[in-house]
Design an enzyme around this catalytic site. Structure first.
Site, PDB file in Angstrom:
ATOM      1  N   SER A 232       0.789  -1.235   0.000  1.00 11.92           N
ATOM      2  CA  SER A 232       0.000   0.000   0.000  1.00 11.92           C
ATOM      3  C   SER A 232       0.818   1.280   0.000  1.00 11.92           C
ATOM      4  O   SER A 232       0.242   2.370  -0.109  1.00 11.92           O
ATOM      5  CB  SER A 232      -0.957   0.001   1.202  1.00 11.92           C
ATOM      6  OG  SER A 232      -1.978  -0.943   1.005  1.00 11.92           O
ATOM      7  N   HIS A 473       4.030   5.697   5.262  1.00 11.72           N
ATOM      8  CA  HIS A 473       2.988   4.739   4.867  1.00 11.72           C
ATOM      9  C   HIS A 473       3.563   3.348   5.055  1.00 11.72           C
ATOM     10  O   HIS A 473       4.776   3.137   4.930  1.00 11.72           O
ATOM     11  CB  HIS A 473       2.575   4.947   3.414  1.00 11.72           C
ATOM     12  CG  HIS A 473       1.143   4.598   3.134  1.00 11.72           C
ATOM     13  ND1 HIS A 473       0.661   3.301   3.208  1.00 11.72           N
ATOM     14  CD2 HIS A 473       0.087   5.371   2.801  1.00 11.72           C
ATOM     15  CE1 HIS A 473      -0.632   3.301   2.909  1.00 11.72           C
ATOM     16  NE2 HIS A 473      -1.014   4.553   2.656  1.00 11.72           N
ATOM     17  N   ASP A 474       2.703   2.406   5.382  1.00  6.79           N
ATOM     18  CA  ASP A 474       3.077   0.995   5.442  1.00  6.79           C
ATOM     19  C   ASP A 474       2.429   0.270   4.271  1.00  6.79           C
ATOM     20  O   ASP A 474       1.451   0.747   3.685  1.00  6.79           O
ATOM     21  CB  ASP A 474       2.617   0.356   6.752  1.00  6.79           C
ATOM     22  CG  ASP A 474       3.305   0.954   7.970  1.00  6.79           C
ATOM     23  OD1 ASP A 474       4.332   1.637   7.798  1.00  6.79           O
ATOM     24  OD2 ASP A 474       2.811   0.739   9.092  1.00  6.79           O
ATOM     25  N   GLY A 475       2.966  -0.887   3.958  1.00  5.35           N
ATOM     26  CA  GLY A 475       2.387  -1.690   2.895  1.00  5.35           C
ATOM     27  C   GLY A 475       2.402  -3.162   3.263  1.00  5.35           C
ATOM     28  O   GLY A 475       3.434  -3.685   3.686  1.00  5.35           O
TER      29      GLY A 475
END
Length: 630
Positions: A232, A473-475
């Protein structure tokens, strides 16, 4: 040697004069160069005081390496600056010898051995410019500046070093790099992570490291050039592509989505008419967001995906609260396609990857196969050994939300660097307007008390931490996790990519060390449950909450304890994701915390709203899951 370089104290004034008609070089190169030069001279001066004889020999050796001029001698060469903007290098040579023949010899044969490869060595003349590999100019600068520490013996030089903001950052970055190389292999073993890569940037400098394997089935080693899925984090890139269109005046963020996509439909027609691009960017559109329907591998997959949303339910009024929405970003991807008249992945490469020099990226498996590429790993049964995932990626129709994009950690940093540099790419070209960069970092909606960020901007998650504001942001995709954090005020960024296991532990230790050392920012302690903490009004939380990817039941046993059971549904169940069961205990107000960790993390969850009968209407874990109707 001091007499040979007696006018080094005037280097700053000389640079001002020589670069007066070259503002880009002066702003982007001369100042960082002087920062490095003064700091290096200060260290060398200290070394000379401690070991005069050996330091003098070392200095003479450095001079002979840096000023190799083919027999002309170094007697008259006061200073040489190898300055670079993007890939262009310009040589500036200062001649101080009173002998005309020496000046002539030096001017024609400077640094013939400093070119990157013997076959490319040639003489360089004053002010001459030519192309070179991306970072080679900095290496040349470090080799070329090997003059006397005379400058630092002056009061002006000492004052300059004391005033430099972050002048020790380069040294700290090197220390971080050395620590990463030592620590990362053991950290992965401790965290049961098969493989990972890390890249860290401070200013224009970066370090990187990799360890482990790309797949436990093949045993291929992870390297710094290996590709991992970023999940993401792709959403920030999608948001950037959208904001480029706003910069160009082709998209109004506050106009309804239907102004660009008249075919946009969801189950709630009134909501569909009012949802804007800004709602989608900040995850407040309010409709069910985890729709992973595969609409094929063709260039029309996003166009078809819009048709899938016609029956998707509306969970709350647009703009009412935050709820993470993958489907909303797929809609944004379609907006980009329509306005650019090209497939989404072509737009991303043309408008982001190419101008930012992101050479190791893959938008699909066909591109990934030509690189060393990681495979995700998951537990099919709780407590069982990790296994490679049965498929490499999710559907292409979810690409703008993060289903496929893979890249090396350093390329992820290149994207971050653009946002830290006010929207400029490595060659100085504007990729995104500076005001737009700032707009993306402004809060649009606050988040519930679930130990995530404090707010969400236009694409970025915003963290209000001890020592400063952090954006990131993390994914998470099929067995792979990625983390990106930026500290705009300190020009620092860190990218961490992993392929399974307890990846959050890896992030916590590495990001904690990097942000603390380089930016003075402290990460909060990870939440830990107090197993004896009571839960007030347990009846408010009991019930079943549903989404397209899970059914979550909260129940109360005869002793009054609360239990949560989550069963995967839909596309997530097809990937053999394991069910999850844990006791819940109190944390703060309507926020509870699980006793048993999930993937090594005790992630708090909030119960929000009211169904009119004294029960919570939503279970919020970053996504709002609505209470099922009885």
């Amino acid at each position: 040697m001091d007499e040979r370089h007696e006018d080094l104290e005037r280097i700053p004034d000389w640079l001002e004069h020589e670069l007066a008609d070259k503002p880009d070089v002066h702003a982007n190169v001369a100042r960082p160069f002087l920062h490095w030069f003064l700091l290096r001279r200060a260290r060398q001066r200290a070394a000379i005081r401690r070991h005069p004889a050996s330091a003098d020999r070392d200095l003479r050796r450095r001079v002979s390496v840096a000023y190799l001029v083919g027999g002309g001698g170094a007697q008259g060469l006061t200073h040489l600056l190898v300055a670079g903007v993007g890939g262009t290098v310009v040589l500036f040579v200062r001649i101080a010898s009173p002998r005309a023949e020496t000046r002539k010899g030096l001017r024609g044969r400077v640094v013939t051995s400093l070119l990157p490869h013997p076959s490319k060595r040639r003489a360089a003349r004053f002010g001459q410019s030519y192309q070179c590999p991306g970072r080679m100019w900095w290496e040349w600068t470090k080799r070329a500046v090997s003059a006397s520490p005379k400058l630092l013996r002056s009061r002006a030089g000492r004052d300059a070093v004391q005033k430099l903001d972050g002048s020790d950052q380069l040294n700290k970055l090197e220390e971080v790099g050395a620590w990463l190389r030592r620590r990362l292999p053991d950290l992965l073993v401790e965290s049961q992570v098969p493989g990972a890569a890390v890249a860290v940037q401070a200013g224009d400098e970066w370090v990187e490291s990799a360890a482990g394997v790309l797949s436990t089935a093949t045993g291929v080693d992870a390297t710094v050039d290996s590709l991992f899925q970023i999940g993401s984090i792709t959403k920030v890139m999608t948001a950037t592509l959208v904001m480029q269109l706003a910069d160009e005046g082709r998209l109004d963020l506050d106009a309804p989505v239907r102004a660009v996509l008249p075919e946009f439909r969801i189950a709630d027609e009134e909501a569909a008419r009012g949802i804007t691009t800004r709602h989608l960017l900040s995850h407040v559109a309010g409709f069910e967001g985890d729709i992973f329907t595969d609409t094929g591998k063709g260039d029309d997959c996003l166009e078809k995906y819009l048709g899938v949303l016609r029956d998707v339910p509306q969970l709350f009024e647009p703009g009412a609260m935050f709820s993470y929405n993958n489907a909303g970003y797929c809609v944004l991807g379609r907006i980009v396609e329509v306005l650019r008249e090209e497939p989404f992945d072509v737009c991303a490469r043309r408008h982001l990857f190419t101008p930012l020099g992101m050479s190791h990226t893959a938008s699909d498996p066909y591109e990934a196969i030509v690189h060393r590429t990681a495979v995700g790993h998951i537990e099919t049964v709780p407590g069982a050994p990790l296994e490679p995932t049965p498929v490499w990626a999710l559907a292409r129709s979810n690409a703008p939300a993060g289903s496929m994009l893979a890249m090396r950690a350093r390329d992820l940093l290149a994207f971050a660097r653009m946002h830290l540099a006010g929207g400029r790419g490595p060659d100085g070209v504007t990729v995104l307007g500076p005001e737009t960069v700032q707009a993306m970092q402004r809060p649009q909606v606050t988040l519930p008390d679930i130990d995530q960020g404090a707010a969400w901007g236009l694409g970025w998650e915003l963290f209000d931490l001890s020592g400063g504001t952090v954006i990131g942001h993390d994914g998470n995709t099929i067995g792979q996790s990625a983390f990106l954090r930026l500290v705009p005020e300190r020009d620092v960024a860190v990218a961490i990519v992993t392929n399974g296991g307890l990846s959050r532990r890896v992030y916590t230790e590495i990001a904690g060390r990097v942000l603390g050392e380089l930016a003075g920012v402290g990460l909060p302690a990870s939440p830990v449950p107090d197993v004896g903490a009571p839960v007030a009004e347990t009846s408010r939380y009991v019930g079943t909450y549903t989404s397209s990817t899970a059914e979550t039941t909260v129940s109360r046993d005869t002793a009054g304890r609360l239990w949560l059971e989550r069963t995967p549904r839909g596309a997530i169940a097809e990937l053999d994701e394991a069910p999850y069961r844990t006791e819940l205990v109190g944390r703060r107000g309507d926020t509870l915390i699980p006793v048993e960790p999930e993937r090594g993390v005790h992630a708090p969850l909030a119960f929000l709203g009211d169904d009119g009968q004294g029960h919570a209407l939503y279970l919020h874990t970053g996504r709002a899951e609505r209470r099922a109707q009885r």
